[in-house]
Design a protein around this motif. Sequence first.
Motif, PDB file in Angstrom:
ATOM      1  N   MET A   1       1.041  -1.153  -0.105  1.00 40.82           N
ATOM      2  CA  MET A   1       0.083  -0.149   0.121  1.00 40.82           C
ATOM      3  C   MET A   1       0.735   1.310  -0.044  1.00 40.82           C
ATOM      4  SD  MET A   1      -1.502   0.082   3.948  1.00 40.82           S
ATOM      5  CE  MET A   1      -2.428  -1.319   3.690  1.00 40.82           C
ATOM      6  N   ILE A   2       0.147   2.380  -0.357  1.00 39.42           N
ATOM      7  CA  ILE A   2       0.930   3.525  -0.295  1.00 39.42           C
ATOM      8  C   ILE A   2       0.115   4.545   0.276  1.00 39.42           C
ATOM      9  CG2 ILE A   2       1.711   5.704  -1.794  1.00 39.42           C
ATOM     10  CD1 ILE A   2       2.642   3.645  -3.911  1.00 39.42           C
ATOM     11  N   PHE A   3       0.710   5.686   1.253  1.00 39.98           N
ATOM     12  CA  PHE A   3       0.055   6.685   1.926  1.00 39.98           C
ATOM     13  C   PHE A   3       0.533   7.924   1.128  1.00 39.98           C
ATOM     14  CE2 PHE A   3       0.036  10.078   5.157  1.00 39.98           C
ATOM     15  CZ  PHE A   3      -1.332   9.952   5.567  1.00 39.98           C
ATOM     16  N   LEU A   4      -0.540   8.511   0.256  1.00 45.45           N
ATOM     17  CA  LEU A   4      -0.137   9.881  -0.078  1.00 45.45           C
ATOM     18  C   LEU A   4      -0.731  10.866   0.594  1.00 45.45           C
ATOM     19  CD1 LEU A   4       1.079  10.752  -2.763  1.00 45.45           C
ATOM     20  CD2 LEU A   4      -1.064  10.567  -3.739  1.00 45.45           C
ATOM     21  N   LYS A   5      -0.027  11.974   0.689  1.00 41.73           N
ATOM     22  CA  LYS A   5      -0.779  13.432   1.333  1.00 41.73           C
ATOM     23  C   LYS A   5      -0.243  14.600   0.357  1.00 41.73           C
ATOM     24  CE  LYS A   5      -0.574  15.723   5.805  1.00 41.73           C
ATOM     25  NZ  LYS A   5      -2.160  15.830   5.844  1.00 41.73           N
ATOM     26  N   TRP A   6      -1.029  15.418   0.420  1.00 46.16           N
ATOM     27  CA  TRP A   6      -0.945  16.651  -0.408  1.00 46.16           C
ATOM     28  C   TRP A   6      -1.428  17.881   0.408  1.00 46.16           C
ATOM     29  CZ3 TRP A   6      -4.410  12.611  -1.432  1.00 46.16           C
ATOM     30  CH2 TRP A   6      -5.946  13.001  -1.264  1.00 46.16           C
ATOM     31  N   GLU A   7      -1.056  18.960  -0.136  1.00 45.56           N
ATOM     32  CA  GLU A   7      -1.283  20.182   0.442  1.00 45.56           C
ATOM     33  C   GLU A   7      -2.108  21.228  -0.649  1.00 45.56           C
ATOM     34  OE1 GLU A   7       2.168  22.380   1.202  1.00 45.56           O
ATOM     35  OE2 GLU A   7       2.708  20.882   2.833  1.00 45.56           O
ATOM     36  N   GLU A   8      -2.955  21.953   0.118  1.00 44.28           N
ATOM     37  CA  GLU A   8      -3.802  22.783  -0.610  1.00 44.28           C
ATOM     38  C   GLU A   8      -3.156  23.645  -1.888  1.00 44.28           C
ATOM     39  OE1 GLU A   8      -6.760  26.533   0.317  1.00 44.28           O
ATOM     40  OE2 GLU A   8      -6.930  24.943   1.611  1.00 44.28           O
ATOM     41  N   PRO A   9      -3.458  23.698  -3.020  1.00 50.14           N
ATOM     42  CA  PRO A   9      -2.760  24.956  -3.995  1.00 50.14           C
ATOM     43  C   PRO A   9      -2.713  26.181  -3.239  1.00 50.14           C
ATOM     44  CG  PRO A   9      -4.522  23.587  -5.106  1.00 50.14           C
ATOM     45  CD  PRO A   9      -4.929  23.331  -3.484  1.00 50.14           C
ATOM     46  N   VAL A  10      -1.383  26.732  -3.676  1.00 52.50           N
ATOM     47  CA  VAL A  10      -1.225  28.173  -3.269  1.00 52.50           C
ATOM     48  C   VAL A  10      -2.243  29.167  -3.628  1.00 52.50           C
ATOM     49  CG1 VAL A  10       0.378  29.932  -3.071  1.00 52.50           C
ATOM     50  CG2 VAL A  10       1.432  27.476  -3.011  1.00 52.50           C
ATOM     51  N   GLU A  11      -2.412  28.882  -4.908  1.00 49.04           N
ATOM     52  CA  GLU A  11      -3.550  29.700  -5.551  1.00 49.04           C
ATOM     53  C   GLU A  11      -4.647  28.899  -6.283  1.00 49.04           C
ATOM     54  OE1 GLU A  11      -1.511  32.213  -8.471  1.00 49.04           O
ATOM     55  OE2 GLU A  11      -0.332  33.042  -7.122  1.00 49.04           O
ATOM     56  N   PRO A  12      -5.649  28.626  -5.369  1.00 49.64           N
ATOM     57  CA  PRO A  12      -6.780  27.685  -5.673  1.00 49.64           C
ATOM     58  C   PRO A  12      -7.664  28.271  -6.853  1.00 49.64           C
ATOM     59  CG  PRO A  12      -7.080  28.488  -3.752  1.00 49.64           C
ATOM     60  CD  PRO A  12      -5.894  29.205  -3.955  1.00 49.64           C
ATOM     61  N   ASN A  13      -7.599  29.611  -6.926  1.00 47.65           N
ATOM     62  CA  ASN A  13      -8.359  30.221  -7.860  1.00 47.65           C
ATOM     63  C   ASN A  13      -9.894  29.807  -7.687  1.00 47.65           C
ATOM     64  OD1 ASN A  13      -9.155  31.834 -10.257  1.00 47.65           O
ATOM     65  ND2 ASN A  13      -8.852  30.134 -11.609  1.00 47.65           N
ATOM     66  N   GLY A  14     -10.344  30.034  -6.131  1.00 45.54           N
ATOM     67  CA  GLY A  14     -11.703  29.959  -5.981  1.00 45.54           C
ATOM     68  C   GLY A  14     -11.857  28.932  -4.744  1.00 45.54           C
ATOM     69  N   LYS A  44     -12.016  12.957  -3.363  1.00 43.27           N
ATOM     70  CA  LYS A  44     -11.754  13.222  -2.049  1.00 43.27           C
ATOM     71  C   LYS A  44     -12.494  14.586  -1.783  1.00 43.27           C
ATOM     72  CE  LYS A  44      -9.695  10.918   0.196  1.00 43.27           C
ATOM     73  NZ  LYS A  44     -10.117   9.763   1.128  1.00 43.27           N
ATOM     74  N   LEU A  45     -13.040  14.832  -0.639  1.00 46.69           N
ATOM     75  CA  LEU A  45     -13.714  15.858  -0.427  1.00 46.69           C
ATOM     76  C   LEU A  45     -12.637  17.178  -0.041  1.00 46.69           C
ATOM     77  CD1 LEU A  45     -16.311  14.440   2.392  1.00 46.69           C
ATOM     78  CD2 LEU A  45     -16.819  15.138  -0.322  1.00 46.69           C
ATOM     79  N   ARG A  46     -13.046  18.344  -0.181  1.00 53.12           N
ATOM     80  CA  ARG A  46     -12.033  19.604  -0.069  1.00 53.12           C
ATOM     81  C   ARG A  46     -11.254  19.256   1.192  1.00 53.12           C
ATOM     82  NH1 ARG A  46     -14.159  23.844   2.850  1.00 53.12           N
ATOM     83  NH2 ARG A  46     -16.087  23.523   3.481  1.00 53.12           N
ATOM     84  N   ASN A  47     -11.681  18.937   2.272  1.00 51.42           N
ATOM     85  CA  ASN A  47     -10.942  18.752   3.708  1.00 51.42           C
ATOM     86  C   ASN A  47     -10.283  17.508   3.623  1.00 51.42           C
ATOM     87  OD1 ASN A  47     -13.329  17.189   3.926  1.00 51.42           O
ATOM     88  ND2 ASN A  47     -13.766  17.733   6.113  1.00 51.42           N
ATOM     89  N   GLU A  48     -10.378  16.686   2.803  1.00 52.96           N
ATOM     90  CA  GLU A  48      -9.577  15.422   2.738  1.00 52.96           C
ATOM     91  C   GLU A  48      -8.354  15.592   1.881  1.00 52.96           C
ATOM     92  OE1 GLU A  48     -12.822  12.107   3.771  1.00 52.96           O
ATOM     93  OE2 GLU A  48     -12.685  12.759   1.658  1.00 52.96           O
ATOM     94  N   THR A  49      -6.891  15.663   2.524  1.00 53.60           N
ATOM     95  CA  THR A  49      -5.752  16.014   1.824  1.00 53.60           C
ATOM     96  C   THR A  49      -4.700  14.596   1.918  1.00 53.60           C
ATOM     97  OG1 THR A  49      -4.877  16.869   3.713  1.00 53.60           O
ATOM     98  CG2 THR A  49      -5.786  18.392   2.100  1.00 53.60           C
ATOM     99  N   TYR A  50      -5.516  13.489   2.084  1.00 54.49           N
ATOM    100  CA  TYR A  50      -4.590  12.148   2.190  1.00 54.49           C
ATOM    101  C   TYR A  50      -5.396  11.013   1.614  1.00 54.49           C
ATOM    102  CZ  TYR A  50      -6.922  11.061   6.353  1.00 54.49           C
ATOM    103  OH  TYR A  50      -7.955  10.639   7.257  1.00 54.49           O
ATOM    104  N   HIS A  51      -4.652   9.984   1.442  1.00 52.00           N
ATOM    105  CA  HIS A  51      -5.587   8.759   0.803  1.00 52.00           C
ATOM    106  C   HIS A  51      -4.606   7.467   0.834  1.00 52.00           C
ATOM    107  CE1 HIS A  51      -8.788   6.357  -0.837  1.00 52.00           C
ATOM    108  NE2 HIS A  51      -7.799   5.836  -1.798  1.00 52.00           N
ATOM    109  N   VAL A  52      -4.983   6.284   1.409  1.00 54.49           N
ATOM    110  CA  VAL A  52      -4.321   5.163   1.377  1.00 54.49           C
ATOM    111  C   VAL A  52      -4.675   4.402   0.349  1.00 54.49           C
ATOM    112  CG1 VAL A  52      -3.573   3.102   2.867  1.00 54.49           C
ATOM    113  CG2 VAL A  52      -4.154   5.233   4.033  1.00 54.49           C
TER     114      VAL A  52
END
Length: 272
Positions: A1-14, A44-52
Amino acid sequence: MIFLKWEEPVEPNGLITQYEISYQSIESFDPAVNVPGPRRTVSKLRNETYHVFSNLHPGTTYLFSVRARTGKGFGQTALTEITTNISAPSFDYGDIPSPLGESDSTITVLLRPAQGRGAPISTYQVIVEEDRPKKIKREFSGPECFPVPLTFDDAISRGLVHYFGAELSPSSLTEARPFTVGDNQTYRGYWNPPLEPKKAYLIYFQAMSNLKGETRLNCIRIARKAACKESKRPLEVSQHSEEMGLILGICAGGLVVLIILLGAIIVVIRKG
Protein backbone atom coordinates in the motif's frame (compact mmCIF):
# COMPACT_ATOMS: atom_id res chain seq x y z
CA MET A 1 0.00 0.00 0.00
CA ILE A 2 0.96 3.66 -0.37
CA PHE A 3 -0.02 6.57 1.89
CA LEU A 4 -0.25 9.76 -0.15
CA LYS A 5 -0.68 13.22 1.38
CA TRP A 6 -0.89 16.56 -0.44
CA GLU A 7 -1.31 20.25 0.38
CA GLU A 8 -3.89 22.78 -0.78
CA PRO A 9 -2.75 24.76 -3.85
CA VAL A 10 -1.14 28.11 -3.12
CA GLU A 11 -3.50 29.78 -5.60
CA PRO A 12 -6.67 27.65 -5.73
CA ASN A 13 -8.53 30.22 -7.87
CA GLY A 14 -11.68 29.89 -5.81
CA LEU A 15 -13.19 27.68 -3.12
CA ILE A 16 -12.00 24.08 -3.46
CA THR A 17 -14.88 21.62 -3.69
CA GLN A 18 -12.96 18.35 -4.19
CA TYR A 19 -9.67 16.70 -5.10
CA GLU A 20 -9.14 14.16 -7.83
CA ILE A 21 -6.26 11.67 -7.66
CA SER A 22 -5.38 9.43 -10.58
CA TYR A 23 -2.78 6.67 -10.53
CA GLN A 24 -1.43 3.85 -12.69
CA SER A 25 1.51 1.44 -12.70
CA ILE A 26 4.27 2.52 -15.09
CA GLU A 27 7.15 0.17 -14.22
CA SER A 28 7.55 -3.10 -12.34
CA PHE A 29 10.29 -5.56 -11.48
CA ASP A 30 7.65 -8.30 -11.39
CA PRO A 31 7.23 -9.77 -14.90
CA ALA A 32 3.68 -10.82 -14.01
CA VAL A 33 2.58 -7.17 -13.73
CA ASN A 34 1.35 -5.50 -16.92
CA VAL A 35 2.77 -2.00 -17.44
CA PRO A 36 1.53 0.51 -18.07
CA GLY A 37 -1.50 -0.58 -16.09
CA PRO A 38 -5.04 0.78 -16.19
CA ARG A 39 -5.56 4.31 -14.94
CA ARG A 40 -7.74 4.63 -11.84
CA THR A 41 -9.24 7.70 -10.20
CA VAL A 42 -10.21 8.53 -6.61
CA SER A 43 -12.22 11.58 -5.51
CA LYS A 44 -11.80 13.21 -2.08
CA LEU A 45 -13.67 15.95 -0.26
CA ARG A 46 -12.09 19.41 0.00
CA ASN A 47 -11.08 18.82 3.63
CA GLU A 48 -9.48 15.42 2.87
CA THR A 49 -5.87 15.84 1.83
CA TYR A 50 -4.63 12.25 2.09
CA HIS A 51 -5.54 8.75 0.88
CA VAL A 52 -4.29 5.18 1.42
CA PHE A 53 -3.97 3.15 -1.78
CA SER A 54 -4.11 -0.59 -1.08
CA ASN A 55 -3.94 -3.85 -3.06
CA LEU A 56 -1.01 -2.57 -5.10
CA HIS A 57 1.64 -4.76 -6.70
CA PRO A 58 4.96 -5.18 -4.83
CA GLY A 59 8.08 -3.72 -6.44
CA THR A 60 6.02 -1.55 -8.79
CA THR A 61 6.33 2.16 -9.59
CA TYR A 62 3.09 4.14 -9.72
CA LEU A 63 2.52 7.57 -11.23
CA PHE A 64 0.15 9.74 -9.16
CA SER A 65 -1.52 12.95 -10.33
CA VAL A 66 -3.42 15.25 -7.96
CA ARG A 67 -5.58 18.23 -8.93
CA ALA A 68 -8.09 20.43 -7.10
CA ARG A 69 -11.48 21.51 -8.36
CA THR A 70 -13.31 24.79 -7.76
CA GLY A 71 -16.42 26.31 -9.22
CA LYS A 72 -14.31 27.31 -12.22
CA GLY A 73 -13.12 23.75 -12.91
CA PHE A 74 -9.91 21.80 -12.28
CA GLY A 75 -6.63 23.53 -11.67
CA GLN A 76 -3.06 22.48 -12.44
CA THR A 77 -1.99 18.86 -11.90
CA ALA A 78 0.80 17.84 -9.52
CA LEU A 79 2.68 14.63 -10.44
CA THR A 80 4.77 12.25 -8.35
CA GLU A 81 6.17 8.71 -8.70
CA ILE A 82 6.25 6.21 -5.81
CA THR A 83 7.58 2.63 -5.81
CA THR A 84 6.15 -0.03 -3.51
CA ASN A 85 8.42 -2.32 -1.48
CA ILE A 86 9.07 -5.83 -2.68
CA SER A 87 7.48 -8.78 -0.87
CA ALA A 88 8.83 -12.15 0.18
CA PRO A 89 8.74 -14.91 -2.48
CA SER A 90 5.89 -17.42 -2.35
CA PHE A 91 6.11 -21.23 -2.58
CA ASP A 92 3.87 -23.67 -4.40
CA TYR A 93 3.70 -26.27 -1.63
CA GLY A 94 0.22 -27.26 -0.46
CA ASP A 95 1.50 -29.67 2.19
CA ILE A 96 4.87 -31.06 3.17
CA PRO A 97 5.65 -33.50 0.32
CA SER A 98 6.81 -37.05 0.95
CA PRO A 99 10.55 -37.66 0.44
CA LEU A 100 11.51 -39.14 -2.92
CA GLY A 101 14.05 -41.46 -1.31
CA GLU A 102 15.97 -42.07 1.88
CA SER A 103 19.04 -43.92 3.17
CA ASP A 104 20.91 -43.99 6.48
CA SER A 105 22.85 -40.81 5.61
CA THR A 106 20.76 -39.09 2.90
CA ILE A 107 17.24 -37.95 2.09
CA THR A 108 16.04 -36.90 -1.37
CA VAL A 109 13.47 -34.11 -1.50
CA LEU A 110 11.59 -32.29 -4.26
CA LEU A 111 12.54 -28.64 -4.78
CA ARG A 112 10.00 -26.43 -6.52
CA PRO A 113 10.75 -22.94 -7.89
CA ALA A 114 9.34 -20.02 -5.92
CA GLN A 115 7.39 -17.07 -7.31
CA GLY A 116 8.97 -13.64 -6.94
CA ARG A 117 6.71 -10.87 -5.69
CA GLY A 118 8.02 -7.53 -6.86
CA ALA A 119 11.51 -8.78 -7.58
CA PRO A 120 12.99 -11.89 -9.23
CA ILE A 121 14.40 -14.70 -7.10
CA SER A 122 18.09 -14.07 -6.48
CA THR A 123 19.04 -17.34 -4.81
CA TYR A 124 17.77 -20.56 -3.22
CA GLN A 125 19.13 -22.30 -0.13
CA VAL A 126 18.67 -25.73 1.44
CA ILE A 127 18.97 -25.61 5.22
CA VAL A 128 19.54 -28.65 7.42
CA GLU A 129 18.64 -28.45 11.11
CA GLU A 130 19.20 -31.13 13.72
CA ASP A 131 15.86 -32.01 15.29
CA ARG A 132 16.44 -32.09 19.01
CA PRO A 133 13.84 -32.32 21.81
CA LYS A 134 15.29 -29.13 23.25
CA LYS A 135 16.79 -27.25 20.35
CA ILE A 136 19.44 -24.61 20.87
CA LYS A 137 17.98 -21.21 20.04
CA ARG A 138 19.22 -19.64 16.84
CA GLU A 139 21.22 -16.44 17.00
CA PHE A 140 18.46 -14.35 15.46
CA SER A 141 14.79 -13.63 15.90
CA GLY A 142 12.43 -14.01 12.98
CA PRO A 143 9.61 -16.03 11.48
CA GLU A 144 11.51 -19.32 11.35
CA CYS A 145 13.73 -18.28 8.44
CA PHE A 146 17.50 -18.11 7.99
CA PRO A 147 18.81 -14.66 6.99
CA VAL A 148 22.42 -15.35 8.04
CA PRO A 149 24.35 -17.81 5.80
CA LEU A 150 26.07 -20.51 7.82
CA THR A 151 28.38 -23.27 6.57
CA PHE A 152 28.60 -26.67 8.22
CA ASP A 153 32.03 -25.92 9.72
CA ASP A 154 30.83 -22.58 11.11
CA ALA A 155 27.81 -24.28 12.70
CA ILE A 156 30.05 -26.88 14.38
CA SER A 157 32.49 -24.27 15.70
CA ARG A 158 29.66 -22.11 17.08
CA GLY A 159 27.65 -24.98 18.53
CA LEU A 160 24.58 -24.32 16.36
CA VAL A 161 22.09 -26.94 15.20
CA HIS A 162 21.49 -25.71 11.62
CA TYR A 163 23.64 -25.08 8.55
CA PHE A 164 23.28 -24.28 4.85
CA GLY A 165 23.71 -27.52 2.94
CA ALA A 166 23.45 -25.90 -0.50
CA GLU A 167 22.91 -22.67 -2.37
CA LEU A 168 21.33 -22.86 -5.83
CA SER A 169 20.98 -20.27 -8.58
CA PRO A 170 17.52 -19.48 -10.00
CA SER A 171 18.67 -20.71 -13.43
CA SER A 172 19.25 -24.19 -11.95
CA LEU A 173 15.68 -24.38 -10.64
CA THR A 174 13.40 -23.30 -13.47
CA GLU A 175 11.23 -26.37 -12.80
CA ALA A 176 10.77 -28.90 -10.00
CA ARG A 177 13.81 -31.12 -9.45
CA PRO A 178 15.00 -33.70 -6.90
CA PHE A 179 17.80 -32.83 -4.50
CA THR A 180 19.66 -35.21 -2.21
CA VAL A 181 20.53 -33.83 1.21
CA GLY A 182 23.75 -35.43 2.46
CA ASP A 183 25.26 -36.30 -0.94
CA ASN A 184 28.72 -35.06 0.17
CA GLN A 185 28.88 -32.47 -2.64
CA THR A 186 29.56 -28.72 -2.49
CA TYR A 187 27.06 -26.22 -3.90
CA ARG A 188 28.32 -22.66 -4.39
CA GLY A 189 30.65 -22.89 -1.41
CA TYR A 190 28.34 -24.83 0.91
CA TRP A 191 29.27 -28.42 1.76
CA ASN A 192 26.40 -30.90 1.89
CA PRO A 193 27.85 -33.51 4.31
CA PRO A 194 26.37 -36.97 4.87
CA LEU A 195 23.76 -37.01 7.62
CA GLU A 196 24.47 -38.87 10.83
CA PRO A 197 22.26 -41.99 10.94
CA LYS A 198 21.55 -41.72 14.67
CA LYS A 199 20.27 -38.12 14.44
CA ALA A 200 16.95 -36.72 13.25
CA TYR A 201 16.85 -33.72 10.91
CA LEU A 202 14.47 -31.06 9.62
CA ILE A 203 14.98 -29.92 6.02
CA TYR A 204 14.05 -26.36 5.01
CA PHE A 205 13.93 -24.71 1.59
CA GLN A 206 14.47 -20.96 1.35
CA ALA A 207 14.09 -18.40 -1.46
CA MET A 208 15.48 -14.87 -1.42
CA SER A 209 14.86 -11.73 -3.47
CA ASN A 210 17.10 -8.65 -3.58
CA LEU A 211 16.33 -5.28 -5.13
CA LYS A 212 18.21 -2.01 -4.63
CA GLY A 213 19.44 -2.97 -1.17
CA GLU A 214 16.09 -4.39 -0.12
CA THR A 215 16.01 -8.11 0.79
CA ARG A 216 13.00 -10.35 1.36
CA LEU A 217 13.07 -14.08 2.06
CA ASN A 218 10.67 -16.92 2.70
CA CYS A 219 11.27 -20.48 3.84
CA ILE A 220 9.28 -23.65 4.26
CA ARG A 221 9.95 -27.01 5.89
CA ILE A 222 9.83 -29.69 3.21
CA ALA A 223 10.95 -32.86 5.03
CA ARG A 224 11.88 -34.55 8.29
CA LYS A 225 14.37 -37.40 8.45
CA ALA A 226 13.97 -39.70 11.42
CA ALA A 227 16.94 -41.20 13.21
CA CYS A 228 17.73 -44.73 12.07
CA LYS A 229 16.99 -46.21 15.50
CA GLU A 230 13.44 -44.86 15.16
CA SER A 231 12.84 -46.63 11.88
CA LYS A 232 14.54 -49.94 12.80
CA ARG A 233 12.43 -50.88 15.82
CA PRO A 234 10.04 -53.12 13.81
CA LEU A 235 13.08 -54.81 12.27
CA GLU A 236 14.50 -55.58 15.71
CA VAL A 237 11.19 -57.20 16.72
CA SER A 238 11.19 -59.37 13.61
CA GLN A 239 14.80 -60.40 14.30
CA HIS A 240 13.82 -61.51 17.83
CA SER A 241 10.91 -63.45 16.33
CA GLU A 242 13.25 -65.23 13.92
CA GLU A 243 15.60 -66.13 16.79
CA MET A 244 12.68 -67.47 18.84
CA GLY A 245 11.49 -69.51 15.85
CA LEU A 246 14.96 -70.99 15.45
CA ILE A 247 15.08 -71.99 19.13
CA LEU A 248 11.62 -73.57 18.95
CA GLY A 249 12.65 -75.45 15.80
CA ILE A 250 15.73 -76.86 17.50
CA CYS A 251 13.68 -77.91 20.52
CA ALA A 252 11.07 -79.55 18.31
CA GLY A 253 13.76 -81.42 16.37
CA GLY A 254 15.32 -82.68 19.59
CA LEU A 255 11.91 -83.87 20.82
CA VAL A 256 11.37 -85.86 17.61
CA VAL A 257 14.78 -87.55 17.98
CA LEU A 258 13.97 -88.42 21.60
CA ILE A 259 10.63 -89.99 20.63
CA ILE A 260 12.35 -92.09 17.97
CA LEU A 261 14.96 -93.32 20.47
CA LEU A 262 12.30 -94.23 23.03
CA GLY A 263 10.40 -96.16 20.34
CA ALA A 264 13.49 -98.10 19.42
CA ILE A 265 14.18 -98.99 23.07
CA ILE A 266 10.61 -100.26 23.53
CA VAL A 267 10.90 -102.45 20.40
CA VAL A 268 14.16 -103.95 21.67
CA ILE A 269 12.66 -104.69 25.09
CA ARG A 270 9.63 -106.50 23.55
CA LYS A 271 11.85 -108.62 21.34
CA GLY A 272 13.83 -109.60 24.39
